[in-house]
Write an enzyme that holds these catalytic residues in place. Structure first.
Site, short mmCIF file in Angstrom:
data_model
loop_
_atom_site.label_atom_id
_atom_site.label_comp_id
_atom_site.label_asym_id
_atom_site.label_seq_id
_atom_site.Cartn_x
_atom_site.Cartn_y
_atom_site.Cartn_z
N CYS A 127 0.77 -1.41 0.18
CA CYS A 127 0.10 -0.10 0.08
C CYS A 127 0.90 1.36 0.07
O CYS A 127 0.19 2.48 -0.18
CB CYS A 127 -1.00 -0.05 1.06
SG CYS A 127 -2.00 -1.49 1.32
N HIS B 69 -3.65 7.10 3.04
CA HIS B 69 -4.09 5.59 2.51
C HIS B 69 -5.18 5.38 3.03
O HIS B 69 -5.66 5.60 4.14
CB HIS B 69 -2.92 4.63 3.20
CG HIS B 69 -3.51 3.27 2.77
ND1 HIS B 69 -3.90 2.76 1.58
CD2 HIS B 69 -3.17 2.11 3.27
CE1 HIS B 69 -4.17 1.52 1.41
NE2 HIS B 69 -3.92 1.10 2.49
N ASN C 144 -10.24 -0.43 0.50
CA ASN C 144 -8.64 -0.43 0.50
C ASN C 144 -8.35 -0.92 -0.87
O ASN C 144 -8.23 -1.85 -1.36
CB ASN C 144 -8.16 -1.08 1.47
CG ASN C 144 -6.39 -1.23 1.65
OD1 ASN C 144 -6.00 -0.62 0.63
ND2 ASN C 144 -6.16 -2.00 2.73
O1 UT7 Z 1 -3.58 -1.79 3.58
C1 UT7 Z 1 -3.29 -2.18 5.02
C2 UT7 Z 1 -3.48 -3.11 5.47
N1 UT7 Z 1 -4.72 -3.38 6.30
C3 UT7 Z 1 -5.05 -2.85 7.39
O2 UT7 Z 1 -4.43 -1.61 7.59
C4 UT7 Z 1 -6.15 -3.26 8.31
C5 UT7 Z 1 -6.07 -2.54 9.58
N2 UT7 Z 1 -7.09 -3.27 10.48
C6 UT7 Z 1 -8.33 -2.83 10.62
O3 UT7 Z 1 -8.81 -2.17 9.97
C7 UT7 Z 1 -9.27 -3.68 11.51
O4 UT7 Z 1 -8.32 -4.24 12.36
C8 UT7 Z 1 -10.53 -4.38 10.82
C9 UT7 Z 1 -11.41 -3.48 10.28
C10 UT7 Z 1 -9.60 -5.26 9.85
C11 UT7 Z 1 -10.93 -5.19 11.91
O5 UT7 Z 1 -11.53 -4.37 12.97
P1 UT7 Z 1 -11.40 -4.68 14.33
O6 UT7 Z 1 -12.18 -3.70 15.15
O7 UT7 Z 1 -10.06 -4.74 14.66
O8 UT7 Z 1 -12.19 -6.16 14.61
P2 UT7 Z 1 -11.30 -7.32 15.06
O9 UT7 Z 1 -10.50 -7.95 14.03
O10 UT7 Z 1 -10.67 -7.31 16.46
O11 UT7 Z 1 -12.67 -8.24 15.29
C12 UT7 Z 1 -13.66 -8.12 16.12
C13 UT7 Z 1 -14.79 -9.08 15.87
C14 UT7 Z 1 -14.24 -10.35 15.99
O12 UT7 Z 1 -15.40 -11.45 16.44
P3 UT7 Z 1 -15.12 -11.81 18.01
O13 UT7 Z 1 -13.76 -12.48 18.09
O14 UT7 Z 1 -14.80 -10.50 18.68
O15 UT7 Z 1 -16.37 -12.58 18.26
C15 UT7 Z 1 -14.40 -10.71 14.29
O16 UT7 Z 1 -14.39 -12.11 14.12
O17 UT7 Z 1 -15.35 -8.80 14.63
C16 UT7 Z 1 -15.43 -9.96 13.82
N3 UT7 Z 1 -15.43 -9.76 12.53
C17 UT7 Z 1 -16.56 -9.34 11.71
N4 UT7 Z 1 -17.65 -9.32 12.08
C18 UT7 Z 1 -18.70 -8.96 11.04
C19 UT7 Z 1 -14.35 -9.54 11.76
N5 UT7 Z 1 -14.62 -9.32 10.39
C20 UT7 Z 1 -15.99 -9.08 10.55
C21 UT7 Z 1 -16.93 -8.75 9.51
N6 UT7 Z 1 -18.22 -8.87 9.91
N7 UT7 Z 1 -16.47 -8.43 8.29
#
Ligand code: UT7
Length: 329
Positions: A116, A256, A286
């Protein structure tokens, strides 16, 4: 003379495929919701290629627009640099295929792989070639088709990504216009925060790797999030300090586009009002290396940046990599 040269941006372009995947689409195929995606990321929809479209389709679309805006024909180019992590094919470089599509002959063409951060890396490389006096008109493109490496069964990643390209034509400038500063970083110990396991030499592609989804992105979302918040803030601080700018001297921050929460926390830290921070993540998600030049081209088209604007670019991604730039238009 050579010391006072820098690269100025003479033209910007972008290209996105027509096909839209909305949050409602993901609600139908996965256990997710529009509410979760919108609240956690700010994304409402993203574009993906259709049959017959590839990285070069998007790259050439963006390149032609940038050349038209620069009032330049492709045969006036001296170099083509393409930032991508989703090349047209493993060999040769995507930049060479772009060169052929544009009908240009015998100029250097090469790819830059910095995920990215790729556009800012490529911009910095192009700027160095212009500063040295060795090259004049350089096409810097960033194009990615992340849908080709996205696991549409993994809700933690697939809702985030889209396909796009952005391009810019760099020309020499000997006044204050142009790239004022670039900064590039990488921390390879974080390579496994975001990677595609198979298809390289460590894990060659086999029927088994395909069945195991090993050709798709694996991401430690939370870890990347923490890294991103820290580096986005660091980049803004560094760009302001190195160019002797106060936040009020900056007309637009182009970050980004990955998560509205990451963008907002960096803006807040430096008291940038959100109308000085360009956001189009809601429409495209993204788009990897394309994200920053796509946003910059849109900001220009919408008249939110123009001649005289001072703009900060800030990008981060797999590698881990992070990179920033300050441009005076
Ligand atoms: O280009 C650079 C690369 N990528 C990034 O910069 C990504 C950076 N990270 C993020 O933007 C965030 O970490 C995410 C948007 C990917 C995830 O958000 P988060 O608030 O960090 O959520 P999490 O990964 O801690 O997950 C929280 C919960 C989990 O469930 P449990 O374990 O609490 O029951 C996940 O399984 O949300 C769940 N979850 C979803 N739920 C509904 C993860 N993805 C989804 C989804 N829909 N699409």
């Amino acid at each position: 003379m050579a010391n006072s040269l820098r690269a100025a941006i003479a033209g910007l372009g972008s290209f996105v495929p027509e096909k839209v995947l909305s949050n409602a689409y993901f609600e139908k195929i996965l256990d997710t919701s529009d509410e979760w995606i919108t609240q956690r990321t700010g994304i409402k929809e993203r574009r993906v290629v259709s049959e017959g479209q590839s990285t070069v389709t998007l790259a050439v679309g963006a390149a032609r627009e940038a050349l038209a805006q620069a009032g330049m024909s492709a045969d006036e180019l001296d170099m083509i640099i393409c930032a991508t992590i989703t090349p047209e094919m493993p060999l040769p470089t995507t930049a060479c295929v772009i060169q052929a599509e544009l009908g240009v002959k015998d100029i250097p063409a090469f790819d830059v792989v910095a995920a990215c951060s790729g556009y800012v890396y490529a911009l910095s490389i192009g700027d160095q070639f212009i500063r040295s006096g060795a090259y004049k008109n350089i096409l810097v493109i960033a194009a990615d088709v992340l849908s080709s490496i996205t696991d549409y069964e993994d809700r933690g990643t697939c809702v985030l990504f889209g396909d796009a390209a952005g391009a810019s034509v760099l020309v020499p400038s000997d006044d204050e216009k142009g790239v004022m500063y670039t900064v590039l970083h990488a921390e390879g110990s974080g390579w496994d925060y975001l990677y595609v396991p198979a298809g390289g030499t460590r894990m060659r592609g086999t029927a088994e790797t395909i069945a195991n989804h090993d050709h798709f992105i694996k991401m430690r979302g939370r870890d990347i999030y923490k890294f991103a918040v820290e580096k986005m803030q660091w980049l803004l601080g560094d760009c302001l300090e190195k160019c002797n700018l106060k936040p009020e001297d900056v007309d637009m921050v182009i970050p980004h586009q990955v998560n509205i929460r990451i963008i907002a926390s960096a803006a807040k830290k430096f008291n940038f009002p959100m109308d000085k921070v360009f956001v189009n993540i809601d429409k495209y998600g993204n788009t990897s290396a394309a994200s920053v030049p796509l946003a910059m081209a849109e900001a220009w088209r919408q008249g939110r940046i123009g001649p005289g604007s001072t703009v900060i670019l800030a990008a981060f991604g797999a590698g881990l990599t992070w990179a920033g730039a300050v441009i005076k238009f």
